[in-house]
Design a protein around this motif. Sequence first.
Motif, PDB file in Angstrom:
ATOM      1  N   ARG A  77      82.400  51.778 -60.083  1.00 56.15           N
ATOM      2  CA  ARG A  77      81.263  51.438 -60.946  1.00 56.15           C
ATOM      3  C   ARG A  77      81.750  50.786 -62.238  1.00 56.15           C
ATOM      4  O   ARG A  77      81.141  49.838 -62.740  1.00 56.15           O
ATOM      5  CB  ARG A  77      80.445  52.694 -61.240  1.00 56.15           C
ATOM      6  CG  ARG A  77      79.198  52.442 -62.092  1.00 56.15           C
ATOM      7  CD  ARG A  77      78.239  53.615 -62.040  1.00 56.15           C
ATOM      8  NE  ARG A  77      77.753  53.791 -60.686  1.00 56.15           N
ATOM      9  CZ  ARG A  77      77.735  54.963 -60.055  1.00 56.15           C
ATOM     10  NH1 ARG A  77      78.176  56.047 -60.657  1.00 56.15           N
ATOM     11  NH2 ARG A  77      77.269  55.050 -58.832  1.00 56.15           N
ATOM     12  N   ASP A  78      82.840  51.311 -62.801  1.00 57.93           N
ATOM     13  CA  ASP A  78      83.424  50.704 -64.009  1.00 57.93           C
ATOM     14  C   ASP A  78      83.831  49.253 -63.729  1.00 57.93           C
ATOM     15  O   ASP A  78      83.588  48.349 -64.539  1.00 57.93           O
ATOM     16  CB  ASP A  78      84.653  51.487 -64.478  1.00 57.93           C
ATOM     17  CG  ASP A  78      84.318  52.887 -64.948  1.00 57.93           C
ATOM     18  OD1 ASP A  78      83.212  53.073 -65.495  1.00 57.93           O
ATOM     19  OD2 ASP A  78      85.164  53.782 -64.775  1.00 57.93           O
ATOM     20  N   ILE A  79      84.459  49.052 -62.575  1.00 57.37           N
ATOM     21  CA  ILE A  79      84.921  47.706 -62.216  1.00 57.37           C
ATOM     22  C   ILE A  79      83.727  46.781 -61.994  1.00 57.37           C
ATOM     23  O   ILE A  79      83.704  45.641 -62.458  1.00 57.37           O
ATOM     24  CB  ILE A  79      85.806  47.771 -60.956  1.00 57.37           C
ATOM     25  CG1 ILE A  79      87.100  48.545 -61.262  1.00 57.37           C
ATOM     26  CG2 ILE A  79      86.131  46.370 -60.439  1.00 57.37           C
ATOM     27  CD1 ILE A  79      87.933  48.867 -60.055  1.00 57.37           C
ATOM     28  N   ASN A  80      82.707  47.305 -61.300  1.00 54.03           N
ATOM     29  CA  ASN A  80      81.513  46.492 -61.045  1.00 54.03           C
ATOM     30  C   ASN A  80      80.818  46.113 -62.346  1.00 54.03           C
ATOM     31  O   ASN A  80      80.366  44.980 -62.518  1.00 54.03           O
ATOM     32  CB  ASN A  80      80.548  47.255 -60.135  1.00 54.03           C
ATOM     33  CG  ASN A  80      79.552  46.343 -59.458  1.00 54.03           C
ATOM     34  OD1 ASN A  80      79.822  45.174 -59.205  1.00 54.03           O
ATOM     35  ND2 ASN A  80      78.377  46.871 -59.162  1.00 54.03           N
ATOM     36  N   ASN A  89      79.392  51.452 -50.842  1.00 60.32           N
ATOM     37  CA  ASN A  89      78.885  52.576 -51.640  1.00 60.32           C
ATOM     38  C   ASN A  89      79.812  52.957 -52.790  1.00 60.32           C
ATOM     39  O   ASN A  89      79.787  54.100 -53.253  1.00 60.32           O
ATOM     40  CB  ASN A  89      78.613  53.807 -50.765  1.00 60.32           C
ATOM     41  CG  ASN A  89      77.384  53.624 -49.902  1.00 60.32           C
ATOM     42  OD1 ASN A  89      76.397  53.048 -50.338  1.00 60.32           O
ATOM     43  ND2 ASN A  89      77.447  54.093 -48.667  1.00 60.32           N
ATOM     44  N   GLY A  90      80.638  52.007 -53.245  1.00 59.90           N
ATOM     45  CA  GLY A  90      81.441  52.268 -54.432  1.00 59.90           C
ATOM     46  C   GLY A  90      80.588  52.272 -55.685  1.00 59.90           C
ATOM     47  O   GLY A  90      80.914  52.894 -56.685  1.00 59.90           O
ATOM     48  N   LYS A 143      81.855  42.147 -55.827  1.00 59.61           N
ATOM     49  CA  LYS A 143      80.674  42.929 -56.208  1.00 59.61           C
ATOM     50  C   LYS A 143      79.858  43.306 -54.974  1.00 59.61           C
ATOM     51  O   LYS A 143      79.387  44.443 -54.844  1.00 59.61           O
ATOM     52  CB  LYS A 143      79.816  42.134 -57.197  1.00 59.61           C
ATOM     53  CG  LYS A 143      80.395  42.065 -58.599  1.00 59.61           C
ATOM     54  CD  LYS A 143      79.779  40.960 -59.423  1.00 59.61           C
ATOM     55  CE  LYS A 143      78.308  41.141 -59.609  1.00 59.61           C
ATOM     56  NZ  LYS A 143      77.732  40.070 -60.458  1.00 59.61           N
ATOM     57  N   GLU A 144      79.695  42.363 -54.051  1.00 58.69           N
ATOM     58  CA  GLU A 144      78.958  42.642 -52.819  1.00 58.69           C
ATOM     59  C   GLU A 144      79.663  43.710 -51.996  1.00 58.69           C
ATOM     60  O   GLU A 144      79.017  44.586 -51.414  1.00 58.69           O
ATOM     61  CB  GLU A 144      78.796  41.358 -52.004  1.00 58.69           C
ATOM     62  CG  GLU A 144      77.828  40.352 -52.620  1.00 58.69           C
ATOM     63  CD  GLU A 144      77.746  39.062 -51.826  1.00 58.69           C
ATOM     64  OE1 GLU A 144      78.462  38.959 -50.799  1.00 58.69           O
ATOM     65  OE2 GLU A 144      76.985  38.160 -52.222  1.00 58.69           O
ATOM     66  N   TYR A 145      80.993  43.638 -51.953  1.00 59.37           N
ATOM     67  CA  TYR A 145      81.756  44.629 -51.184  1.00 59.37           C
ATOM     68  C   TYR A 145      81.634  46.021 -51.804  1.00 59.37           C
ATOM     69  O   TYR A 145      81.491  47.026 -51.095  1.00 59.37           O
ATOM     70  CB  TYR A 145      83.227  44.231 -51.102  1.00 59.37           C
ATOM     71  CG  TYR A 145      84.074  45.286 -50.427  1.00 59.37           C
ATOM     72  CD1 TYR A 145      84.079  45.398 -49.037  1.00 59.37           C
ATOM     73  CD2 TYR A 145      84.832  46.182 -51.186  1.00 59.37           C
ATOM     74  CE1 TYR A 145      84.828  46.387 -48.414  1.00 59.37           C
ATOM     75  CE2 TYR A 145      85.578  47.168 -50.561  1.00 59.37           C
ATOM     76  CZ  TYR A 145      85.570  47.269 -49.179  1.00 59.37           C
ATOM     77  OH  TYR A 145      86.304  48.240 -48.582  1.00 59.37           O
TER      78      TYR A 145
END
Length: 197
Positions: free
Chosen positions: A85-88, A116-117, A109-111
């Motif tokens: 979530r931080d990375i996204n 479910n990350g 982002k799609e991956y």
Amino acid sequence: MSSNGETEQTGQTEGENRADAWILQKKDKGETIEVAVLIEAKIGDNQISTNQLKRHLCKEKFGFRIPSSGLKEFCETNVINLTWRDINNSLEKFETLDQAVNYFTRNLKEYILMSNGDVDIENLLKEDTDSIERKQIFAHILGKVNEKMKHHFENTAEGATKIKMSGRPLAGLWDFWGIPDANGVPQRSPHISLRLD
């Protein structure tokens, strides 16, 4: 991916334990390494073990043969724990005119969402959203509520009654906040609960 900070069972011997990934920047495309980023992937909310990092840095075969005595302070100041979530979230703020980089970040982002990350909260309203994704979304909501709760009680007077999230495994779609006992464990009576139906 590893699930804890202990020795990984990867089929390798103890002396061959290697990091999940290295990112190396070499000086003038030679053999001298200027920057090294060690990456360890974890499952769930498990944080990285500094002892595991030390093993990776100190190993002779797949590390840098750095004496462990000089790594304690380094690990305390240079280890960064990030969730998907931080990375996204960081990718959401990332802007560039480079089309190749934009293509990479869009697909990453799609991956992250597909695996479910991270979650798209609007999916909670869709009938075809499966139970696993619903639990992920609810965990995200609980986390946001808990951030607000923690912030509120961190600013209350010393000695005032405070409540704390139980932090139970999200096998079901609920969790609760209760008054901690002498051991800091939230009690069920009285408590505040959230449930997703």
